[in-house]
Design a protein around this motif. Structure first.
Motif, short mmCIF file in Angstrom:
data_model
loop_
_atom_site.label_atom_id
_atom_site.label_comp_id
_atom_site.label_asym_id
_atom_site.label_seq_id
_atom_site.Cartn_x
_atom_site.Cartn_y
_atom_site.Cartn_z
N ARG A 88 58.49 42.69 13.62
CA ARG A 88 57.86 41.91 14.67
C ARG A 88 58.87 41.79 15.79
NH1 ARG A 88 59.79 36.63 14.20
NH2 ARG A 88 60.69 36.23 12.17
N ASN A 89 58.39 41.53 16.95
CA ASN A 89 59.25 41.50 18.12
C ASN A 89 58.80 40.34 18.98
OD1 ASN A 89 59.83 42.08 20.96
ND2 ASN A 89 60.75 43.93 20.16
N LEU A 90 59.72 39.52 19.41
CA LEU A 90 59.35 38.36 20.22
C LEU A 90 58.70 38.75 21.54
CD1 LEU A 90 62.39 36.00 19.63
CD2 LEU A 90 60.13 35.84 18.63
N ILE A 91 58.98 39.95 22.01
CA ILE A 91 58.37 40.40 23.25
C ILE A 91 57.03 41.05 22.97
CG2 ILE A 91 58.64 41.90 25.25
CD1 ILE A 91 60.58 39.55 25.19
N MET A 92 56.97 41.94 22.00
CA MET A 92 55.73 42.68 21.74
C MET A 92 54.69 41.91 20.95
SD MET A 92 56.77 46.60 20.98
CE MET A 92 55.09 47.03 20.61
N GLY A 93 55.11 40.97 20.14
CA GLY A 93 54.16 40.29 19.27
C GLY A 93 54.32 40.79 17.85
N GLU A 94 53.49 40.35 16.97
CA GLU A 94 53.62 40.74 15.57
C GLU A 94 52.94 42.08 15.30
OE1 GLU A 94 53.38 37.98 12.29
OE2 GLU A 94 52.84 36.47 13.76
N VAL A 95 53.47 42.80 14.35
CA VAL A 95 52.84 44.02 13.88
C VAL A 95 51.70 43.61 12.97
CG1 VAL A 95 53.15 46.07 12.46
CG2 VAL A 95 54.93 45.37 14.03
N GLU A 96 50.56 44.29 13.14
CA GLU A 96 49.40 43.96 12.29
C GLU A 96 49.59 44.48 10.90
OE1 GLU A 96 47.54 46.16 15.03
OE2 GLU A 96 47.65 44.59 16.47
N HIS A 145 47.77 52.62 12.66
CA HIS A 145 46.98 51.46 12.24
C HIS A 145 47.26 50.21 13.07
CE1 HIS A 145 50.87 50.99 10.28
NE2 HIS A 145 50.59 49.69 10.21
N LEU A 146 48.22 50.25 13.97
CA LEU A 146 48.64 49.04 14.68
C LEU A 146 47.71 48.60 15.82
CD1 LEU A 146 52.49 49.63 14.91
CD2 LEU A 146 51.24 48.20 13.30
N ARG A 147 46.63 49.28 16.04
CA ARG A 147 45.64 48.96 17.07
C ARG A 147 46.27 48.73 18.45
NH1 ARG A 147 42.43 44.55 13.99
NH2 ARG A 147 44.34 44.45 12.84
N ILE A 148 46.26 47.50 18.97
CA ILE A 148 46.74 47.25 20.34
C ILE A 148 48.22 47.57 20.47
CG2 ILE A 148 47.15 44.77 19.96
CD1 ILE A 148 45.89 46.34 23.22
N ALA A 149 49.03 47.29 19.45
CA ALA A 149 50.44 47.62 19.50
C ALA A 149 50.62 49.14 19.55
CB ALA A 149 51.19 47.03 18.31
N HIS A 150 49.74 49.89 18.88
CA HIS A 150 49.80 51.34 18.91
C HIS A 150 49.56 51.85 20.33
CE1 HIS A 150 48.01 55.43 18.39
NE2 HIS A 150 49.10 55.56 17.67
N GLN A 151 48.59 51.27 21.01
CA GLN A 151 48.31 51.66 22.39
C GLN A 151 49.52 51.36 23.28
OE1 GLN A 151 44.77 49.44 23.16
NE2 GLN A 151 43.51 50.72 21.85
N TRP A 152 50.15 50.21 23.04
CA TRP A 152 51.35 49.85 23.79
C TRP A 152 52.46 50.86 23.54
CZ3 TRP A 152 53.10 46.94 27.59
CH2 TRP A 152 54.46 46.72 27.69
N LEU A 153 52.64 51.27 22.29
CA LEU A 153 53.67 52.25 21.95
C LEU A 153 53.41 53.59 22.64
CD1 LEU A 153 54.08 51.44 18.17
CD2 LEU A 153 55.86 51.19 19.91
N LEU A 154 52.16 54.01 22.69
CA LEU A 154 51.84 55.27 23.38
C LEU A 154 52.15 55.16 24.87
CD1 LEU A 154 48.51 56.29 21.62
CD2 LEU A 154 50.77 57.34 21.35
N LEU A 155 51.80 54.05 25.48
CA LEU A 155 52.10 53.83 26.90
C LEU A 155 53.61 53.79 27.11
CD1 LEU A 155 51.12 53.30 29.76
CD2 LEU A 155 50.99 50.87 29.19
N GLU A 156 54.32 53.11 26.23
CA GLU A 156 55.77 53.04 26.33
C GLU A 156 56.39 54.44 26.23
OE1 GLU A 156 59.55 51.07 23.95
OE2 GLU A 156 57.54 50.31 23.56
N GLY A 157 55.89 55.26 25.32
CA GLY A 157 56.39 56.62 25.18
C GLY A 157 56.14 57.45 26.43
N LEU A 158 54.97 57.30 27.04
CA LEU A 158 54.67 58.03 28.28
C LEU A 158 55.59 57.59 29.42
CD1 LEU A 158 50.76 58.11 28.19
CD2 LEU A 158 52.33 60.05 27.94
N VAL A 159 55.83 56.29 29.51
CA VAL A 159 56.73 55.78 30.56
C VAL A 159 58.15 56.31 30.33
CG1 VAL A 159 57.81 53.67 31.46
CG2 VAL A 159 55.35 53.73 31.05
#
Length: 189
Positions: free
Chosen positions: A181-189, A66-80
């Motif tokens: 929430r994370n000062l680098i990633m932004g707030e969780v929706e 459900h995190l929308r943009i943060a979810h996409q970031w997490l998927l990219l982070e996992g791939l990296v």
């Protein structure tokens, strides 16, 4: 709605990031103290750490679709993290390559953080402290990466810098889990 079930699920999901943060901090501390003893063991353990981090990140992303943009970031982070685990386990023959690949990885990470921050700005979903921390992390990460690429630091100092970077990364993951929430990633929706 049963609030106890909801809290248990959230706690379990957050424990994934706490575990990931703990692994990163443990490796960072090991890098600080063991760089002179056995650097190749640190390189192999870094590959294993990244594979474990990728699994934890994918599990957290799956549980938080459900995190929308943060979810996409997490998927990219996992791939990296998955790619880094494979590279550091199978394609890094010595300390010099570790330092070079780590410097490229740091540049890649801070570039992604900048892109993510710019996306948050465009969406008008940011906080001033988020942008300040993002700027500081990009600046510090770039200085460390350029120093590693230019061989400004010796092998031991390089491991210490990478260890410090790993500890900070682990703290940020734990902070994200605890405060949602994370000062680098932004707030969780």
């Amino acid at each position: 709605m049963d609030l106890s079930l909801q809290r248990t699920g959230t706690t379990r999901q957050n424990n994934l990031l706490v575990a990931k943060g703990t692994l990163a901090i443990a490796w960072g501390i090991a890098a600080l103290f063991c760089a002179l003893i056995n650097p190749m063991a640190l390189i192999v353990s870094f590959g294993i750490l990244n594979l474990a981090a990728a699994i934890l990140t994918f599990m957290y992303a799956y549980n938080n679709r459900h995190l929308r943009i943060a979810h996409q970031w997490l998927l990219l982070e996992g791939l990296v993290e998955l790619a880094a685990g494979i590279v550091f386990l199978f394609f890094v023959p010595d300390v010099a390559f570790f330092i070079l690949y780590m410097s490229y990885g740091i540049i890649f990470i801070v570039t992604l953080q900048f892109i993510y921050g710019f996306t948050l700005l465009l969406m008008e979903r940011f906080r001033p402290q988020n942008m300040i921390m993002r700027f500081v992390s990009v600046l510090v990460g770039t200085v460390i990466a350029v120093g590693l690429i230019a061989n400004v630091f010796g092998p031991t100092a390089s491991f210490v810098l990478v260890g410090v970077f790993s500890i900070i990364y682990g703290i940020l993951n734990m902070q994200f889990a605890v405060k949602l929430r994370n000062l680098i990633m932004g707030e969780v929706e």
